[in-house]
Structure formats: C-alpha cells, structure tokens
Write a protein that holds these residues in place. Structure first.
Motif, short mmCIF file in Angstrom:
data_model
loop_
_atom_site.label_atom_id
_atom_site.label_comp_id
_atom_site.label_asym_id
_atom_site.label_seq_id
_atom_site.Cartn_x
_atom_site.Cartn_y
_atom_site.Cartn_z
N ALA A 150 8.07 -52.41 33.66
CA ALA A 150 7.78 -53.57 34.27
C ALA A 150 8.63 -54.67 33.63
N THR A 151 8.68 -55.67 34.56
CA THR A 151 9.16 -56.99 34.34
C THR A 151 8.05 -57.89 34.92
N ARG A 152 8.26 -59.26 34.49
CA ARG A 152 7.02 -60.12 34.88
C ARG A 152 7.54 -60.89 36.24
N ALA A 153 6.69 -61.48 36.90
CA ALA A 153 6.83 -62.23 38.00
C ALA A 153 7.25 -63.55 37.74
N ARG A 154 8.05 -64.20 38.70
CA ARG A 154 8.84 -65.67 38.25
C ARG A 154 7.72 -66.33 37.96
N GLU A 155 6.44 -66.56 38.58
CA GLU A 155 5.56 -67.41 38.19
C GLU A 155 4.69 -67.31 37.07
N LEU A 156 5.06 -66.11 36.30
CA LEU A 156 4.51 -65.97 34.80
C LEU A 156 5.39 -66.23 33.75
N GLY B 113 6.44 -44.53 37.60
CA GLY B 113 7.01 -44.43 36.40
C GLY B 113 8.13 -43.35 36.29
N ASP B 114 8.81 -43.15 37.50
CA ASP B 114 9.94 -42.26 37.57
C ASP B 114 11.20 -42.88 36.85
N ASP B 115 12.19 -42.21 36.60
CA ASP B 115 13.43 -42.78 35.86
C ASP B 115 13.98 -43.77 36.84
N GLY B 116 14.20 -44.90 36.28
CA GLY B 116 15.01 -46.08 37.26
C GLY B 116 13.94 -46.75 37.91
N SER B 117 12.67 -46.60 37.78
CA SER B 117 11.79 -47.43 38.51
C SER B 117 11.44 -48.50 37.79
N LEU B 118 11.10 -49.58 38.48
CA LEU B 118 10.59 -50.88 37.82
C LEU B 118 9.61 -51.49 38.46
N ALA B 119 8.31 -51.91 38.03
CA ALA B 119 7.10 -52.40 38.49
C ALA B 119 7.12 -54.01 38.24
N ARG B 120 6.40 -54.77 38.78
CA ARG B 120 6.45 -56.20 38.46
C ARG B 120 4.76 -56.55 38.08
N ILE B 121 4.83 -57.27 36.80
CA ILE B 121 3.38 -58.02 36.45
C ILE B 121 3.33 -59.06 36.96
#
Length: 344
Positions: free
Chosen positions: A69-75, A94-102
C-alpha cells in the motif's frame, strides 16, 4: 420618452455568445471534504520500505493476506509506522502488481519514541501499539551498558509499555555483576541466554497475546534471538568489530513478525540496533519511575527535591551514603542523577 425605450428587439444578444474558460484544474470548485471511506478494511502495518507499506489485511481470518500500500495525500505529514492499525482502500487483493491506499490510522494504544539526543525535541517514532519491550543486551562482546538499558526502561515506562530484559552470550561472561544494577527494579523479568542454552520457550511463552518490540545495541545477538523465535524470519546477523568493540548494523528496518508457539500466537517487532537512545521527548517526571527502588526512597524527600548531589536533605542521597541501598546503590543513583542533570 427615454432613449432606452428605443431598442431594436431584432438585434442579436452578443453576451450569449461569450465563451467562459473552464477551471483548468477541475470543472467543479475544490473542497476540503474527504470521502468517508466506509468500505475501508483494517490492516496491521508490518513494515515500511521507501514509501511503500506492507500491511496484513484480514488478520486471523481465512482471507488473511499481505498487501502493498501507499499513503493517501492527506496523510503525508502523519507518520505511519510498524504496528499501526491502518484503514486501507483500493486494490486489497494482494495480487502481484496491486497497490492499495492507506486513508487513515486507528487510535494508537502506545507509541515508543526516541530522539537523536536528549536535547533534540524532534521525536523519532519507533513502533506503535506495542505493549511489551524486550531489551536485549550481551554479557560481553560488546560490553553491557547499564545506562543505555536505563534509557530503554525510561522510554518504555513513559510509553506505558511493560519492559523485560534478556542477557545474551552468558557462555562468554558471567552476567551477575551487570544484573546487580537492576536488582531494585520491580517487575523486571530477566532471561539469560548462551550459545547452547537459548531460552526460546520461556521467552516465547511471554510473547503469546502480545506485541513485543525487541530493542538493543548493535551486535548483542538480537537478530539471532529473533530468528530462533520466528523460524524463517531471515533477519541478518553480524559480528562485533574486534578493534572498536562495536557491533555492525545488520537490520536496517523495523518489521513485525508473527510468533507461533504451542501456547498461541503473538507479534515480534524487530528494530535496528542503536548505539544511543535520546530521551528528549520524555516527561522528566517519568525518569524517576524507571528507578523503582530509588523512587520508593524518594517518597521521604522534601517537596520539590531535585535528587541531584547538591539537593538538601535528599533521602536517596542520604540512603546511599548510609549504605542502605547496597553495593549498587551509588551506581544507580549516579545513573539517575546523570539523566536528571541532562533534563534539568
């Protein structure tokens, strides 16, 4: 009659043909309101690496999985550290290449911090939501540093974290002289570890149901102990420089590792070895609390006593001078006074 009445209704309306340039950034005005993210999942932050966060989604469920995951801009101004409970949206497969956001951080139960030195008010967050600390120190090679351990204990008590102590390399040197420095510390459980007698089961039993942060000087065998408790952890181990007597940094990041024993599960949070632990963020009133044996005597001190060498009628100084605090009483008082003088 006014000339205003003399209007030709057949004249074209030139104002209707005026073209208005749209907002170059957006067609709608910007707003400070942010989405509620009611669909966010709660995840444990396992580690941080160059702006990317490894988080555990669906902990202790059949759908448990690690997600990047990466962080949201406001954080961007809020520290996100190992042990945090994060609210995560986006691709959490959780798949390869996937990216979530905190998009948010849940309220923390504890926060272990340190500073570069005692005068630095800028705090470095070490770990969040730990409820135990295991201080790892070697009986020799490198030589144990009781004042550094004192600092760990102060930081733990300031954060509301229960401290424990393990002395490694007891096959190299007798840890008894070092341990006498802490005989007066209440509720400090002590383990000893040697090359052929590592207390894996004893320490493991204390990890069940807890998040325990491991701290210690470089080269004391902390990573070796972590690898024994968590098979497959793969934490790098090093050696001590024969010339300087200093350990080499082998762990460069803080990570959460799951402990799984016969009695249950827990979390081991391994931190990089440090040679100093600044307390610039600590409330000076909490320093005495780490010296529980001296704190009990301090109840007899006059109001506002500084406990420094020139403090009049200090009960601790008088007890040490009278020999009532044993052979190590003077060394304990010296450690306390050094810390109090720094903050004073």
């Amino acid at each position: 009659m006014s000339w205003l009445d003399d209007v030709d209704d057949d004249e074209p309306d030139y104002e209707a043909d005026v073209r208005v340039r749209p907002n170059p950034k957006a067609n709608r005005p910007r707003t400070k309101r942010r989405p509620a993210h009611n669909d966010a999942e709660i995840a444990r932050v396992l580690g941080v690496d160059r702006g990317r966060y490894t988080v555990l989604v669906g902990e202790d469920t059949p759908a448990e999985r690690q997600v990047l995951a990466t962080r949201a801009r406001e954080l961007r101004k809020q520290p996100i550290v190992t042990g945090d409970r994060a609210r995560v949206v986006g691709d959490t497969s959780g798949d390869d290449g996937s990216l979530a956001r905190i998009v948010g951080i849940e309220e923390r139960t504890s926060l272990l911090r340190r500073s570069a030195d005692d005068t630095d008010q800028v705090e470095r967050v070490v770990v969040a939501n730990a409820d135990q600390m295991l201080v790892v120190v070697a009986a020799a090679d490198p030589e144990p540093r009781p004042r550094l351990v004192d600092r760990y204990l102060i930081a733990a008590l300031d954060a509301g974290i229960h401290p424990m102590l393990v002395v490694t390399k007891t096959d190299v040197a007798d840890p008894t002289p070092f341990l006498t420095h802490f005989e007066g510390v209440d509720d400090l459980e002590v383990f000893t570890s040697g090359r052929d007698a590592m207390p894996v089961e004893e320490i493991g039993a204390r990890l069940v149901g807890h998040s325990t942060v491991f701290v210690g000087h470089s080269g004391v065998g902390k990573s070796t102990l972590v690898n024994a408790l968590v098979p497959g952890a793969g934490r790098a181990t090093g050696h001590v420089n024969e010339v300087t007597g200093r350990g080499r940094h082998t762990s460069s990041s803080t990570v959460s590792l799951r402990y799984a024993g016969d009695a249950g599960k827990g979390w081991v949070i391994d931190t990089p070895g440090v040679r100093s632990f600044g307390l610039g963020h600590v409330d000076p009133a909490n320093i005495l609390k780490a010296f529980t044996d001296l704190a009990a005597v301090a109840e007899e001190c006059p109001r506002g006593c500084t406990h420094l060498p020139d403090a009049p009628d200090c009960a601790i100084v008088e007890a040490v001078d009278a020999g009532r605090l044993g052979e190590r009483g003077a060394a304990r008082l010296d450690s306390l006074q050094r810390l109090l003088a720094t903050f004073g």
